[in-house]
Design a protein around this motif. Sequence first.
Motif, PDB file in Angstrom:
ATOM      1  N   GLY A  47      60.694  38.843  43.411  1.00 27.38           N
ATOM      2  CA  GLY A  47      59.846  39.991  43.123  1.00 27.38           C
ATOM      3  C   GLY A  47      58.469  39.861  43.744  1.00 27.38           C
ATOM      4  O   GLY A  47      57.837  40.862  44.107  1.00 27.38           O
ATOM      5  N   TRP A  48      57.969  38.615  43.884  1.00 36.30           N
ATOM      6  CA  TRP A  48      56.689  38.405  44.550  1.00 36.30           C
ATOM      7  C   TRP A  48      56.744  38.839  46.011  1.00 36.30           C
ATOM      8  O   TRP A  48      55.751  39.290  46.578  1.00 36.30           O
ATOM      9  N   ALA A  49      57.931  38.662  46.620  1.00 33.32           N
ATOM     10  CA  ALA A  49      58.065  38.985  48.043  1.00 33.32           C
ATOM     11  C   ALA A  49      57.861  40.480  48.298  1.00 33.32           C
ATOM     12  O   ALA A  49      57.423  40.878  49.378  1.00 33.32           O
ATOM     13  N   THR A  50      58.181  41.318  47.315  1.00 36.96           N
ATOM     14  CA  THR A  50      58.062  42.764  47.513  1.00 36.96           C
ATOM     15  C   THR A  50      56.820  43.361  46.858  1.00 36.96           C
ATOM     16  O   THR A  50      56.265  44.338  47.355  1.00 36.96           O
ATOM     17  N   ALA A  51      56.373  42.769  45.746  1.00 32.78           N
ATOM     18  CA  ALA A  51      55.286  43.384  44.979  1.00 32.78           C
ATOM     19  C   ALA A  51      54.010  42.569  44.951  1.00 32.78           C
ATOM     20  O   ALA A  51      52.960  43.091  44.565  1.00 32.78           O
ATOM     21  N   GLY A  52      54.073  41.286  45.339  1.00 37.91           N
ATOM     22  CA  GLY A  52      52.925  40.417  45.143  1.00 37.91           C
ATOM     23  C   GLY A  52      52.840  39.968  43.697  1.00 37.91           C
ATOM     24  O   GLY A  52      53.555  40.483  42.823  1.00 37.91           O
ATOM     25  N   THR A  53      51.963  39.027  43.417  1.00 37.95           N
ATOM     26  CA  THR A  53      51.885  38.478  42.057  1.00 37.95           C
ATOM     27  C   THR A  53      51.384  39.498  41.041  1.00 37.95           C
ATOM     28  O   THR A  53      51.937  39.633  39.946  1.00 37.95           O
ATOM     29  N   LEU A  54      50.347  40.237  41.379  1.00 37.93           N
ATOM     30  CA  LEU A  54      49.784  41.200  40.420  1.00 37.93           C
ATOM     31  C   LEU A  54      50.695  42.411  40.259  1.00 37.93           C
ATOM     32  O   LEU A  54      50.908  42.892  39.137  1.00 37.93           O
ATOM     33  N   GLY A  55      51.226  42.905  41.370  1.00 38.63           N
ATOM     34  CA  GLY A  55      52.153  44.028  41.287  1.00 38.63           C
ATOM     35  C   GLY A  55      53.380  43.678  40.480  1.00 38.63           C
ATOM     36  O   GLY A  55      53.845  44.471  39.640  1.00 38.63           O
ATOM     37  N   PHE A  56      53.876  42.460  40.683  1.00 38.40           N
ATOM     38  CA  PHE A  56      55.062  42.037  39.947  1.00 38.40           C
ATOM     39  C   PHE A  56      54.746  41.814  38.474  1.00 38.40           C
ATOM     40  O   PHE A  56      55.599  42.029  37.605  1.00 38.40           O
ATOM     41  N   THR A  57      53.529  41.396  38.173  1.00 38.09           N
ATOM     42  CA  THR A  57      53.133  41.229  36.771  1.00 38.09           C
ATOM     43  C   THR A  57      53.208  42.560  36.029  1.00 38.09           C
ATOM     44  O   THR A  57      53.698  42.630  34.895  1.00 38.09           O
ATOM     45  N   VAL A  58      52.726  43.630  36.660  1.00 35.31           N
ATOM     46  CA  VAL A  58      52.804  44.956  36.049  1.00 35.31           C
ATOM     47  C   VAL A  58      54.266  45.340  35.817  1.00 35.31           C
ATOM     48  O   VAL A  58      54.639  45.816  34.733  1.00 35.31           O
ATOM     49  N   ASN A 187      44.061  31.720  43.118  1.00 35.12           N
ATOM     50  CA  ASN A 187      45.331  31.552  43.835  1.00 35.12           C
ATOM     51  C   ASN A 187      46.330  32.626  43.432  1.00 35.12           C
ATOM     52  O   ASN A 187      47.056  33.177  44.262  1.00 35.12           O
ATOM     53  N   PHE A 188      46.364  32.916  42.140  1.00 28.83           N
ATOM     54  CA  PHE A 188      47.344  33.881  41.619  1.00 28.83           C
ATOM     55  C   PHE A 188      47.031  35.296  42.089  1.00 28.83           C
ATOM     56  O   PHE A 188      47.941  36.082  42.395  1.00 28.83           O
ATOM     57  N   THR A 189      45.756  35.640  42.147  1.00 29.67           N
ATOM     58  CA  THR A 189      45.383  37.024  42.450  1.00 29.67           C
ATOM     59  C   THR A 189      45.233  37.303  43.942  1.00 29.67           C
ATOM     60  O   THR A 189      45.226  38.462  44.356  1.00 29.67           O
ATOM     61  N   LYS A 190      45.106  36.265  44.770  1.00 27.69           N
ATOM     62  CA  LYS A 190      44.898  36.470  46.205  1.00 27.69           C
ATOM     63  C   LYS A 190      46.095  37.169  46.844  1.00 27.69           C
ATOM     64  O   LYS A 190      47.209  36.685  46.799  1.00 27.69           O
ATOM     65  N   GLY A 191      45.846  38.352  47.414  1.00 29.40           N
ATOM     66  CA  GLY A 191      46.938  39.120  48.023  1.00 29.40           C
ATOM     67  C   GLY A 191      47.962  39.575  47.006  1.00 29.40           C
ATOM     68  O   GLY A 191      49.124  39.804  47.336  1.00 29.40           O
ATOM     69  N   GLY A 192      47.521  39.718  45.755  1.00 29.36           N
ATOM     70  CA  GLY A 192      48.456  39.971  44.661  1.00 29.36           C
ATOM     71  C   GLY A 192      49.055  41.358  44.609  1.00 29.36           C
ATOM     72  O   GLY A 192      50.000  41.604  43.865  1.00 29.36           O
TER      73      GLY A 192
END
Length: 468
Positions: A47-58, A187-192
């Motif tokens: 999911g990170w590959a498509t949404a990024g960390t923040l997008g995937f968190t939502v 680290n988590f939010t960079k390019g998230g």
Amino acid sequence: MERSPPASSASASPHGAVLKPVLSTLQLWGIAVGLVISGEYFGWSYGWATAGTLGFTVTALFIAAMYTTFIFSFTELTTSIPHAGGPFAYSRRAFGPTGGYLAGAATLIEFVFAPPAISLAIGAYLNVQFPSIDPKLAALGAYVVFMTLNIVGVQIAATFELCVTLLAIFELLVFMGVVSPGFSLLNFTKGGWSGSDNFSLAAIPGMFAAIPFAIWFFLAIEGVAMAAEEAKDPRRSIPIAYITGILTLVVLAIGVMLFAGGAGDWTKLANINDPLPQAMKLIVGENSNWLHMLVWLGLFGLVASFHGIILGYSRQIFALAREAYLPAYFAKVHPRFKTPHRAILAGGAVGIAAIYSDELIKIGGQTLTANIVTMSVFGAILMYILSMLSLFKLRRSEAHLVRPFRAPLYPLFPAFALFGALICMATMIYYNPLIFGIFLLFLALGYVYFLMTARSRQDAEQLVTAEH
């Protein structure tokens, strides 16, 4: 035209197949968490590959809300109609044989396709420790070992499940503790947001595309319903197991994702089957004893889910065969161990075939594991939709049905769960049309068999009626 019987039970089976009620509340909790806990170890990072960390968190928080309301609603069905078929039995009672077929087939696809994905992850984890091991051969070995354990007896299987689940939870807590010194929220939010540091509308498509991998965090928790006939006191123990189970999983999912993404460059963890060992490498290096411990203990989480889902798919095959939705051959119980051994072997055969069907399943530019996960999720979402519709239907058509547990905040909880499932289904169809086409093909082929065997079900019902 087939008619739906007023209720389904083991005692009313024309094949005389009965499961033993031996499972405690703690064992059911172990099954609930164990069925799902492999989702904390792998799958979600796609999911990170498509949404990024923040997008995937939502996306993950939305799915967590959907699952929480679903489980609180689903528990009403499980305690009202304790049946090894789970969703099959609820939809059959609400919508007749065709509804039962659709829910049963969807659940079967979910539970038969989840184990090969998990077994491939087991192979990937072993390959980290022993690079010479072929991951597929390790996956095959996992099937042989844990099908055998499930055949030997449900009490032994459930006790084993509880032990490995507790070890898996302990291991996840260890992982969070070991990587915490190097944790950085930056680290988590960079390019998230799909590679960007700031949210924009361009991030939304990736968040929708990541839905199957957020579902993987919780997929198969509903499998406890298929152990209902084997619970000592299902009307009391299943609500406790379900509710404590989903709360345990939500907390672990948030913790694992946050600490893994904060360990370093999260883009290195996307699209791989072993994100936790790789995240730990970023903190402790490649030769740390912590890493070796993680690989070995990490296997417990994968084994817990793999083993638990074998229990789930076997009970679904058994229940469908017992009601003549599948060949009666699979409704036989082992004379000594009292387990559905033929159903266990049948589901394993399909899973092993999936592992070795790269060219058939490796489609749409995604990995084999990602496509198997997506196929399993299609089955799950259809089953969730049918289950919530069954809940609404039975509230009207069987208002006097004994309900030891009632969905809280009805109709809001089941309505939100249904809404979430419909959003998930529409999104997945849009982003995975080819896999959805194969999913529909499976349902269509099964429906042909369902129509061809209508007479045998009518005969079986008449036999039961004559005996009672």
